[in-house]
Design a protein around this motif. Structure first.
Motif, short mmCIF file in Angstrom:
data_model
loop_
_atom_site.label_atom_id
_atom_site.label_comp_id
_atom_site.label_asym_id
_atom_site.label_seq_id
_atom_site.Cartn_x
_atom_site.Cartn_y
_atom_site.Cartn_z
N PHE A 191 -25.09 -0.24 -9.04
CA PHE A 191 -23.73 0.28 -9.16
C PHE A 191 -23.30 0.94 -7.84
N HIS A 192 -22.08 0.63 -7.40
CA HIS A 192 -21.53 1.21 -6.17
C HIS A 192 -20.32 2.08 -6.50
N ILE A 193 -20.15 3.14 -5.77
CA ILE A 193 -18.99 3.99 -5.94
C ILE A 193 -17.76 3.29 -5.37
N GLY A 194 -16.71 3.23 -6.18
CA GLY A 194 -15.49 2.57 -5.74
C GLY A 194 -14.67 3.43 -4.77
N TYR A 195 -13.67 2.82 -4.19
CA TYR A 195 -12.79 3.54 -3.27
C TYR A 195 -11.40 2.94 -3.32
N ALA A 196 -10.44 3.73 -2.90
CA ALA A 196 -9.04 3.29 -2.86
C ALA A 196 -8.50 3.40 -1.45
N GLN A 197 -7.81 2.36 -1.01
CA GLN A 197 -7.09 2.39 0.26
C GLN A 197 -5.60 2.60 -0.06
N ILE A 198 -5.00 3.58 0.57
CA ILE A 198 -3.60 3.91 0.31
C ILE A 198 -2.85 3.95 1.64
N TRP A 199 -1.74 3.27 1.69
CA TRP A 199 -0.90 3.28 2.89
C TRP A 199 0.56 3.47 2.47
N ASN A 200 1.33 4.14 3.31
CA ASN A 200 2.74 4.35 2.96
C ASN A 200 3.60 4.39 4.21
N LEU A 201 4.89 4.17 3.98
CA LEU A 201 5.91 4.22 5.02
C LEU A 201 7.14 4.87 4.41
N GLU A 202 7.69 5.87 5.11
CA GLU A 202 8.82 6.63 4.57
C GLU A 202 9.87 6.81 5.65
N VAL A 203 11.13 6.58 5.27
CA VAL A 203 12.26 6.75 6.17
C VAL A 203 13.23 7.73 5.52
N GLN A 204 13.67 8.73 6.29
CA GLN A 204 14.55 9.77 5.76
C GLN A 204 15.74 9.96 6.69
N ARG A 205 16.92 10.16 6.08
CA ARG A 205 18.14 10.32 6.89
C ARG A 205 19.11 11.26 6.19
N ASP A 206 19.76 12.12 6.98
CA ASP A 206 20.80 13.00 6.46
C ASP A 206 22.11 12.24 6.34
N LEU A 207 22.89 12.58 5.30
CA LEU A 207 24.17 11.95 5.06
C LEU A 207 25.25 13.03 4.98
N PRO A 208 26.53 12.62 5.07
CA PRO A 208 27.61 13.62 4.93
C PRO A 208 27.59 14.28 3.55
N PHE A 209 28.34 15.36 3.42
CA PHE A 209 28.51 16.10 2.17
C PHE A 209 27.18 16.67 1.66
N ALA A 210 26.37 17.15 2.59
CA ALA A 210 25.09 17.80 2.26
C ALA A 210 24.13 16.88 1.51
N MET A 211 24.24 15.57 1.75
CA MET A 211 23.39 14.60 1.08
C MET A 211 22.24 14.19 1.99
N GLN A 212 21.17 13.73 1.37
CA GLN A 212 20.01 13.24 2.11
C GLN A 212 19.40 12.08 1.33
N ILE A 213 19.00 11.02 2.03
CA ILE A 213 18.41 9.85 1.39
C ILE A 213 17.03 9.60 1.98
N THR A 214 16.09 9.25 1.10
CA THR A 214 14.72 8.95 1.51
C THR A 214 14.30 7.64 0.85
N ALA A 215 13.84 6.70 1.65
CA ALA A 215 13.32 5.42 1.14
C ALA A 215 11.86 5.32 1.54
N SER A 216 11.01 4.94 0.58
CA SER A 216 9.58 4.88 0.88
C SER A 216 8.93 3.68 0.21
N TYR A 217 7.83 3.25 0.81
CA TYR A 217 6.99 2.19 0.25
C TYR A 217 5.55 2.69 0.25
N ARG A 218 4.83 2.44 -0.85
CA ARG A 218 3.43 2.83 -0.94
C ARG A 218 2.62 1.69 -1.54
N GLY A 219 1.51 1.38 -0.91
CA GLY A 219 0.60 0.37 -1.43
C GLY A 219 -0.77 0.97 -1.68
N THR A 220 -1.42 0.50 -2.72
CA THR A 220 -2.76 0.98 -3.07
C THR A 220 -3.65 -0.21 -3.39
#
Length: 384
Positions: A65-94
């Motif tokens: 028996f071997h101990i398992g493991y997880a590989q996790i990677w992500n990418l996130e983009v964030q930007r401010d918008l007018p009217f006190a708004m903020q948007i964040t888009a992200s991708y995550r893979g496991t």
């Protein structure tokens, strides 16, 4: 702003489960598995009969028996918008590797002769050949606190596939991202492969695979900011200012569920690992108030394992709306009175939690459970 990360996380939490399982075996303790039948009748008065062919130990583990493991990677983009708004888009893979798998060695389908009468059976054998993948995209739109109002909308689209015993059971490994340690959720029972010779045939949607999920949170505090009435005074100010209203809404698609043919597989003693055969009829073309078509399933062919896939049924959609109203009243001295009114399931909306997936049951395809009714709770607290 752009952020990215990658991490590898070993799943050392499996040690506790393995040690607990082995501690219940010989020579540390005694346990046995006996299958009820005409030749070995078990009753409430005498339920521990060591019949011929009983299994002394109920759990074993692969010596490699071997101990398992997880590989996790992500990418996130964030930007401010007018009217006190903020948007964040992200991708995550496991990507999970060497996850635990559990089988019943030397078991065989109903209607087939025992291929090895001298082989031990009736015990769970755990090895580490499981794999899993998860892809997730998320968009979050938020509004900063302005004039007493703040809100956020988060939408997630994801897909998870595995042939892992505990990902496919009731628990799963989670991690927020690189730099954070994953943890195993508590698991009541593992997914045991239907055919012990082909555990990879269990590869399907994970039990926690929720394809779409939207969460909305909003909060408003009266009397905040120029437009929110901060200059309000007199009796109106004392009556209307400083009330905080909070609301959370969650809407999601259903979770996967597995059709079960409730007969014990020979050599297992379990009546929950066999799946029915598919007939070719549409699964969702149900009648008489059911949500699953009973005609879509039939008993497995004699000597064969069922052809229906694990987690091949989509459960009921999910909806929750909770809210709260808060305010703190202050005296001229040092007395504070906190008022909080909390509401769970504010709309008293009926939301089913799962379907009955036992194919021979009269209630097959009908709701097997429902969420709680509306609950209102009021709390008064005096501070001094």
């Amino acid at each position: 702003m752009v952020r990215a990360g990658y991490g590898v996380y070993p799943d050392t939490s499996v040690y506790l489960r393995i040690v607990t399982g082995l501690a219940q075996q010989y020579p540390l303790s005694k346990s046995l598995s006996v299958q009820n039948g005409a030749a070995c009748l078990l009753t409430l008065a005498n339920g521990f009969v060591p019949c011929s062919g009983f299994t002394q130990d109920t759990y074993a583990i692969d010596p490699n028996f071997h101990i398992g493991y997880a590989q996790i990677w992500n990418l996130e983009v964030q930007r401010d918008l007018p009217f006190a708004m903020q948007i964040t888009a992200s991708y995550r893979g496991t990507k999970g590797t060497r996850g635990p798998q559990e089988i019943y060695p030397n078991s065989y389908p109903i209607g087939k002769a025992n291929p090895c009468t001298s082989c031990p059976s009736g015990f769970v054998y755990e090895k580490s050949n499981g794999n899993s993948t998860r892809q997730e995209g998320q968009v979050q739109l938020g509004r900063r606190l302005v004039n007493g109002f703040t809100a956020s909308l988060m939408y997630t689209y994801s897909k998870s596939i595995d042939d892992d015993a505990y990902l496919g059971g009731t628990g799963h490994v989670t991690a927020s991202g690189p730099g954070e340690t994953p943890s195993s959720a508590p698991t009541e029972s593992a997914m045991i492969a239907q055919n012990w010779l082909a555990p990879r045939a269990e590869r399907s949607l994970s039990s926690f695979d929720q394809r779409q999920l939207a969460n909305i949170t909003a909060q408003y505090t009266s009397g905040e900011g120029l437009r929110g009435g901060t200059l309000m005074s007199g009796w109106r100010g004392r009556l209307l200012k400083e009330w905080t209203l909070e609301t959370t809404i969650s809407v999601g698609t259903g979770l996967p569920e597995t059709p079960i043919y409730p007969e014990a597989a020979p050599g297992t003693g379990s009546n929950s690992i066999i799946r029915p055969d598919l007939t070719g009829a549409p699964i969702n073309n149900a009648k008489d108030g059911a949500h699953i078509n009973a005609v879509a399933y039939t008993a497995p062919a004699a000597g064969q394992w069922g052809t229906a896939g694990r987690d091949s049924i989509t459960g009921p959609g999910q909806f929750t709306l909770n809210s709260a109203l808060n305010r703190t009243f202050r005296s001229h001295g040092k007395l504070y009175l906190d008022l909080q009114i909390q509401s769970t399931n504010t709309l008293n909306h009926l939301a089913f939690t799962s379907w009955n997936t036992i194919v021979s049951a009269v209630q097959f395809g009908l709701p097997a459970g429902a969420g709680g009714m509306r609950i209102l709770q009021t709390v008064l607290r005096l501070r001094f």
